[in-house]
Scaffold this motif. Structure first.
Motif, PDB file in Angstrom:
ATOM      1  N   PHE A  27     -19.905  -5.694   6.147  1.00  0.00           N
ATOM      2  CA  PHE A  27     -21.272  -6.230   6.105  1.00  0.00           C
ATOM      3  C   PHE A  27     -21.422  -5.639   4.358  1.00  0.00           C
ATOM      4  O   PHE A  27     -21.253  -6.131   3.464  1.00  0.00           O
ATOM      5  CB  PHE A  27     -22.449  -6.477   6.610  1.00  0.00           C
ATOM      6  N   PHE A  28     -21.187  -4.381   4.026  1.00  0.00           N
ATOM      7  CA  PHE A  28     -21.935  -3.035   2.909  1.00  0.00           C
ATOM      8  C   PHE A  28     -20.096  -3.834   1.783  1.00  0.00           C
ATOM      9  O   PHE A  28     -21.010  -3.966   0.438  1.00  0.00           O
ATOM     10  CB  PHE A  28     -21.794  -1.710   2.980  1.00  0.00           C
ATOM     11  N   PHE A  29     -19.646  -3.659   2.501  1.00  0.00           N
ATOM     12  CA  PHE A  29     -18.504  -3.635   1.567  1.00  0.00           C
ATOM     13  C   PHE A  29     -17.952  -5.265   1.119  1.00  0.00           C
ATOM     14  O   PHE A  29     -17.994  -5.376   0.552  1.00  0.00           O
ATOM     15  CB  PHE A  29     -17.348  -3.480   2.457  1.00  0.00           C
ATOM     16  N   TYR A  30     -18.306  -6.251   1.929  1.00  0.00           N
ATOM     17  CA  TYR A  30     -18.433  -7.412   1.380  1.00  0.00           C
ATOM     18  C   TYR A  30     -19.741  -8.109   0.392  1.00  0.00           C
ATOM     19  O   TYR A  30     -19.089  -8.551  -0.268  1.00  0.00           O
ATOM     20  CB  TYR A  30     -19.112  -8.388   2.759  1.00  0.00           C
ATOM     21  N   MET A  31     -20.225  -7.529   0.042  1.00  0.00           N
ATOM     22  CA  MET A  31     -21.259  -7.492  -0.850  1.00  0.00           C
ATOM     23  C   MET A  31     -21.329  -6.624  -1.523  1.00  0.00           C
ATOM     24  O   MET A  31     -21.908  -6.801  -2.596  1.00  0.00           O
ATOM     25  CB  MET A  31     -22.459  -6.734  -0.068  1.00  0.00           C
ATOM     26  N   ASN A  32     -20.014  -5.516  -1.130  1.00  0.00           N
ATOM     27  CA  ASN A  32     -19.951  -4.924  -3.108  1.00  0.00           C
ATOM     28  C   ASN A  32     -17.958  -4.486  -3.414  1.00  0.00           C
ATOM     29  O   ASN A  32     -17.676  -4.032  -3.769  1.00  0.00           O
ATOM     30  CB  ASN A  32     -20.576  -3.610  -2.643  1.00  0.00           C
ATOM     31  N   THR A  33     -17.690  -5.986  -3.275  1.00  0.00           N
ATOM     32  CA  THR A  33     -15.886  -6.065  -2.669  1.00  0.00           C
ATOM     33  C   THR A  33     -15.794  -5.400  -4.285  1.00  0.00           C
ATOM     34  O   THR A  33     -14.920  -4.812  -4.701  1.00  0.00           O
ATOM     35  CB  THR A  33     -15.648  -7.333  -2.334  1.00  0.00           C
ATOM     36  N   ASP A  34     -16.554  -6.231  -5.347  1.00  0.00           N
ATOM     37  CA  ASP A  34     -16.194  -5.772  -6.568  1.00  0.00           C
ATOM     38  C   ASP A  34     -15.930  -4.377  -7.187  1.00  0.00           C
ATOM     39  O   ASP A  34     -15.680  -3.838  -8.006  1.00  0.00           O
ATOM     40  CB  ASP A  34     -16.907  -6.479  -7.330  1.00  0.00           C
ATOM     41  N   VAL A  35     -17.183  -3.529  -6.491  1.00  0.00           N
ATOM     42  CA  VAL A  35     -16.750  -2.032  -6.562  1.00  0.00           C
ATOM     43  C   VAL A  35     -15.545  -1.220  -5.859  1.00  0.00           C
ATOM     44  O   VAL A  35     -15.678  -0.700  -6.325  1.00  0.00           O
ATOM     45  CB  VAL A  35     -18.374  -1.449  -6.597  1.00  0.00           C
ATOM     46  N   PHE A  36     -15.518  -1.405  -4.827  1.00  0.00           N
ATOM     47  CA  PHE A  36     -14.766  -1.005  -4.226  1.00  0.00           C
ATOM     48  C   PHE A  36     -13.012  -0.862  -3.885  1.00  0.00           C
ATOM     49  O   PHE A  36     -12.570  -2.369  -4.117  1.00  0.00           O
ATOM     50  CB  PHE A  36     -15.005  -0.506  -2.351  1.00  0.00           C
ATOM     51  N   GLN A  37     -12.089  -0.110  -4.054  1.00  0.00           N
ATOM     52  CA  GLN A  37     -10.492  -0.522  -4.350  1.00  0.00           C
ATOM     53  C   GLN A  37      -9.772  -0.888  -2.870  1.00  0.00           C
ATOM     54  O   GLN A  37      -8.888  -1.986  -2.930  1.00  0.00           O
ATOM     55  CB  GLN A  37     -10.033   0.850  -4.487  1.00  0.00           C
ATOM     56  N   THR A  38     -10.702  -0.475  -2.055  1.00  0.00           N
ATOM     57  CA  THR A  38      -9.766  -0.687  -0.162  1.00  0.00           C
ATOM     58  C   THR A  38     -10.568  -0.851   0.299  1.00  0.00           C
ATOM     59  O   THR A  38     -11.499   0.258   1.136  1.00  0.00           O
ATOM     60  CB  THR A  38      -8.191   0.293  -1.053  1.00  0.00           C
ATOM     61  N   PHE A  39     -10.402  -1.397   1.378  1.00  0.00           N
ATOM     62  CA  PHE A  39     -10.657  -1.315   2.651  1.00  0.00           C
ATOM     63  C   PHE A  39      -9.968  -1.537   3.883  1.00  0.00           C
ATOM     64  O   PHE A  39      -9.802  -2.341   4.614  1.00  0.00           O
ATOM     65  CB  PHE A  39     -11.868  -2.055   4.035  1.00  0.00           C
ATOM     66  N   ASN A  40      -9.084  -0.063   3.849  1.00  0.00           N
ATOM     67  CA  ASN A  40      -7.806  -0.073   5.088  1.00  0.00           C
ATOM     68  C   ASN A  40      -7.939   0.995   6.201  1.00  0.00           C
ATOM     69  O   ASN A  40      -9.456   1.003   6.423  1.00  0.00           O
ATOM     70  CB  ASN A  40      -6.646   0.565   3.876  1.00  0.00           C
ATOM     71  N   LEU A  41      -7.309   0.983   6.645  1.00  0.00           N
ATOM     72  CA  LEU A  41      -7.689   1.755   8.205  1.00  0.00           C
ATOM     73  C   LEU A  41      -7.415   3.420   7.682  1.00  0.00           C
ATOM     74  O   LEU A  41      -8.875   4.226   8.824  1.00  0.00           O
ATOM     75  CB  LEU A  41      -5.686   1.743   9.119  1.00  0.00           C
ATOM     76  N   LYS A  42      -7.468   4.231   6.720  1.00  0.00           N
ATOM     77  CA  LYS A  42      -8.100   5.485   6.970  1.00  0.00           C
ATOM     78  C   LYS A  42      -9.173   5.294   6.183  1.00  0.00           C
ATOM     79  O   LYS A  42      -9.466   6.163   6.700  1.00  0.00           O
ATOM     80  CB  LYS A  42      -7.485   5.398   5.466  1.00  0.00           C
ATOM     81  N   THR A  43      -9.743   4.084   5.930  1.00  0.00           N
ATOM     82  CA  THR A  43     -11.058   4.266   5.615  1.00  0.00           C
ATOM     83  C   THR A  43     -12.026   3.861   6.375  1.00  0.00           C
ATOM     84  O   THR A  43     -12.952   4.423   7.103  1.00  0.00           O
ATOM     85  CB  THR A  43     -11.304   2.902   4.866  1.00  0.00           C
ATOM     86  N   PHE A  44     -11.325   2.847   7.251  1.00  0.00           N
ATOM     87  CA  PHE A  44     -12.215   2.696   8.408  1.00  0.00           C
ATOM     88  C   PHE A  44     -12.186   3.511   9.713  1.00  0.00           C
ATOM     89  O   PHE A  44     -13.322   4.238   9.878  1.00  0.00           O
ATOM     90  CB  PHE A  44     -10.739   1.538   9.236  1.00  0.00           C
ATOM     91  N   LYS A  45     -11.037   4.429  10.043  1.00  0.00           N
ATOM     92  CA  LYS A  45     -11.109   6.262  10.723  1.00  0.00           C
ATOM     93  C   LYS A  45     -12.150   6.687   9.954  1.00  0.00           C
ATOM     94  O   LYS A  45     -12.275   7.751  10.533  1.00  0.00           O
ATOM     95  CB  LYS A  45      -9.501   6.369  10.643  1.00  0.00           C
ATOM     96  N   GLY A  46     -11.692   6.871   8.919  1.00  0.00           N
ATOM     97  CA  GLY A  46     -13.303   8.155   8.050  1.00  0.00           C
ATOM     98  C   GLY A  46     -14.317   7.745   8.322  1.00  0.00           C
ATOM     99  O   GLY A  46     -15.334   8.913   8.446  1.00  0.00           O
ATOM    100  N   GLY A  47     -14.612   5.960   7.737  1.00  0.00           N
ATOM    101  CA  GLY A  47     -15.941   5.554   8.070  1.00  0.00           C
ATOM    102  C   GLY A  47     -16.280   5.932   9.846  1.00  0.00           C
ATOM    103  O   GLY A  47     -17.597   6.229  10.574  1.00  0.00           O
ATOM    104  N   LEU A  48     -15.507   6.126  10.864  1.00  0.00           N
ATOM    105  CA  LEU A  48     -15.973   6.216  12.488  1.00  0.00           C
ATOM    106  C   LEU A  48     -16.405   7.600  12.839  1.00  0.00           C
ATOM    107  O   LEU A  48     -17.132   7.686  13.471  1.00  0.00           O
ATOM    108  CB  LEU A  48     -14.365   5.482  13.098  1.00  0.00           C
TER     109      LEU A  48
END
Length: 622
Positions: A28-49
């Motif tokens: 949801f955070f990414f969706y509301m700020n898609t214009d700010v962040f470059q990517t949301f990939n597997l590495k981002t997901f693993k780091g976030g986890l």
């Protein structure tokens, strides 16, 4: 033992549900700020986890104990009801901070920390602005209520499946063993796994693209990691003293060969007038004034929030800490800034801010910095002009400011901080429809403040002191509303207009393309006035051959020298870019240009260490 097994499964289900909610809130955070962040990939997901697990482990270790501690008391309906409610309430409270930051991140550029949510001087601001935030961003509240409802409905319940019996010695040994293993696992997870040091906020840079740290982090983790942190600044010791001073020294000695110029000095700090809002049709007066001024084309803010700008501009103290200098534990340090230096030269000094007295601790800073007088909402005299939220509309307060300047004995030094181009973005009703709406929600208010600035100069130009005054104009920071990709890079997020205007000197006009920052303003004013002085300044004069800029944001130091930009975090460089050619910072030159990387890394290390030693040793004066 069956009941113990059941309650263990309930605990696992509850924790798994919290993990899923954290992930959903990140999406949801990414969706509301898609214009700010470059990517949301597997590495981002693993780091976030990884950071989610750490935060959840920190928060729920007490519930692990409450669920798994041996004893039949925990199977009682009353205890289970309390356990479920407290688990829900505590976790929901911290989940709420993720939703708040979905919007608040746009204003600060980073995840909130404990110091941000408890900052002195911000209490009344927060109370006054909450209603307008709820109206403007109502959908965040709705999304949070939906998540809250689903969280409660999906929260596992404990059901007793076998009669309660007195546990035997063997069963107690097993239960205590499970409890100890669970606590050990929780502590291991909370520190980020098997690592030498517990995971920190700055470690997020290792799990995604440059500028994606806030997407990898979660707000509960940032709050928990800073809640018990007493120091506002991290200790470093890169160099020995001799080597340190040979690389960088903040001591500046101005020894002009021309007589001193006894001009008045007026510093105007414009709320949210970042480059993303200038030259786009909503700032016609400022655009015109730039052509008549000495304009720093590559101007940079030293922070992302208003409270960072004042010490940067007026005392040449950058924002390189985990907390703003004004609200930090070092706020009472001796400061040798413009008010003190100019007072010694016979100047009357004053600071104006149209918000309520106490806002952002500016009144306290004014005293510490050495200003003779502070003028806030309480000191305002004029027609009724309260915006209904937190201060006096810019047009009226700037007219009050102008009148006060006329009453001061010359020479005077005065600074004003505008407020109207700030959420809740209100302008006086009589100007409805007068200013272009622009492409972002803030630009109508930017237009109003630009108009207020025009009216100020119109009145000021008729005063006897006008032609004997140097005007310095700077934005405090960029706004949250940049709508171009260029505005969202680590360069664009700090790009602001800075200009010097001397109505009596038509030769002091032009465009300076060197890198110039807010902390350069103080030594530049003193140099322009030919004032002989020695000082500690982390900036440099506009006449200097040095061409660098340094700013900091949530664990990452940003260093610009000439055409190159270096990102530095976790005691090492993480990115090098030619920001003039590679404007979107896509081509990382770290391994391609090791010599430049080494030179720039040494400078930023020396700069950080010097700042640390000066601040912690109360050595910001000579």
């Amino acid at each position: 033992m069956n009941n113990y097994k059941n309650i263990s499964i309930v605990l696992l289900k509850r924790l798994l549900l919290v993990v899923l909610i954290y992930q959903a809130s990140r999406v949801f955070f990414f969706y509301m700020n898609t214009d700010v962040f470059q990517t949301f990939n597997l590495k981002t997901f693993k780091g976030g986890l990884l950071f989610d697990f750490a935060a959840i482990a920190y928060l729920n270790i007490i519930f692990v104990i409450a669920h798994l501690f041996p004893g039949n008391f925990k199977y009682e309906p009353g205890y289970q009801k309390w356990l479920k409610l407290s688990f829900y309430a505590i976790n929901l409270l911290f989940i709420a901070t993720n939703f708040i930051d979905t919007i608040y991140y746009r204003f600060t550029g980073k995840r909130s920390t404990f110091s941000m949510i408890t900052a002195k001087g911000m209490e009344r601001e927060a109370i006054g602005l909450i209603p307008s935030f709820l109206r403007e961003f109502w959908y965040i509240g709705v999304a949070f209520l939906i998540f809250s409802f689903l969280f409660w409905k999906m929260l596992a319940n404990f059901k007793q499946k076998s009669p309660i019996e007195k546990p035997t010695k063997n069963i107690l040994i097993k239960q205590y063993s499970i409890l100890i293993l669970a606590i050990a696992a929780g502590l291991l997870i909370s520190r980020g796994g098997f690592r030498k040091k517990p995971i920190k906020i700055v470690d997020a840079v290792a799990y995604g693209e440059l500028g994606n740290s806030a997407l990898i982090l979660n707000t509960p983790f940032c709050i928990l990691k800073t809640i018990a942190k007493k120091e506002d600044i991290d200790k470093v010791n890169y160099f020995k003293e001799d080597e340190l001073t040979s690389i960088y020294s903040p001591k500046i000695s101005l020894n002009p060969n021309q007589p001193q110029i006894k001009k008045n000095v007026v510093v105007i700090i414009l709320e949210s007038f970042g480059d993303e809002n200038v030259g786009r049709g909503c700032t016609p007066f400022l655009d015109s004034l730039i052509t008549k001024s000495y304009y720093f084309k590559n101007g940079f803010a030293n922070g992302k929030v208003s409270i960072d700008a004042v010490p940067s501009i007026l005392s040449s103290i950058p924002s390189l800490m985990n907390n703003s200098f004004i609200s930090s534990s070092y706020s009472l340090n001796k400061i040798h800034g413009l008010p003190v230096i100019l007072k010694k030269e016979g100047y009357n000094t004053s600071f104006f801010h149209g918000a309520f007295n106490g806002s952002q601790n500016f009144d306290q800073y004014a005293k510490i910095a050495g200003f003779d007088n502070y003028y806030g909402k309480d000191e305002y005299v004029g027609k009724e002009a309260f915006d209904g939220k937190w201060g006096i509309y810019d047009e009226d307060f700037m007219q009050f400011f102008c009148n006060k300047l006329t009453s001061f004995k010359q020479p005077f030094f005065s600074s004003i901080f505008t407020i109207s181009s700030h959420n809740p973005y209100k302008i006086p009703e009589k100007y409805t429809g007068k200013f272009p709406k622009g492409t972002t929600v803030i630009q109508e208010c930017i237009g109003y403040t630009d108009f207020s600035l025009r009216q100020f100069f119109k009145t000021a130009s008729k005063q006897s002191w006008y032609k004997n005054t140097l005007f310095v104009i700077s934005s405090d920071h960029t706004s949250s509303e940049g709508d171009r990709e260029l505005d969202r890079t680590n360069i664009g997020l700090f790009s602001i207009p800075i200009l010097f205007f001397d109505p009596s000197d038509p030769k002091f006009v032009g465009v300076n393309e060197n890198n110039f920052q807010q902390i350069d303003i103080m030594p530049s004013i003193l140099d322009y006035l030919n004032i002989k002085t020695e000082m500690v300044s982390f900036g440099k004069s506009y006449k200097s051959k040095e061409n660098f800029v340094v700013y900091y944001l949530q664990g990452t130091y940003h260093y610009i020298r000439d055409d190159y930009y270096l990102a530095f975090a976790n005691n090492k460089p993480i990115g090098l870019y030619n920001w003039k050619k590679d404007v979107y910072l896509k081509d990382n030159l770290l391994s391609k240009d090791p010599k430049r990387t080494g030179e720039m890394s040494n400078f930023i290390k020396a700069y950080i260490q010097t700042f640390y030693e000066r601040v912690t040793n109360d050595a910001l004066t000579l």
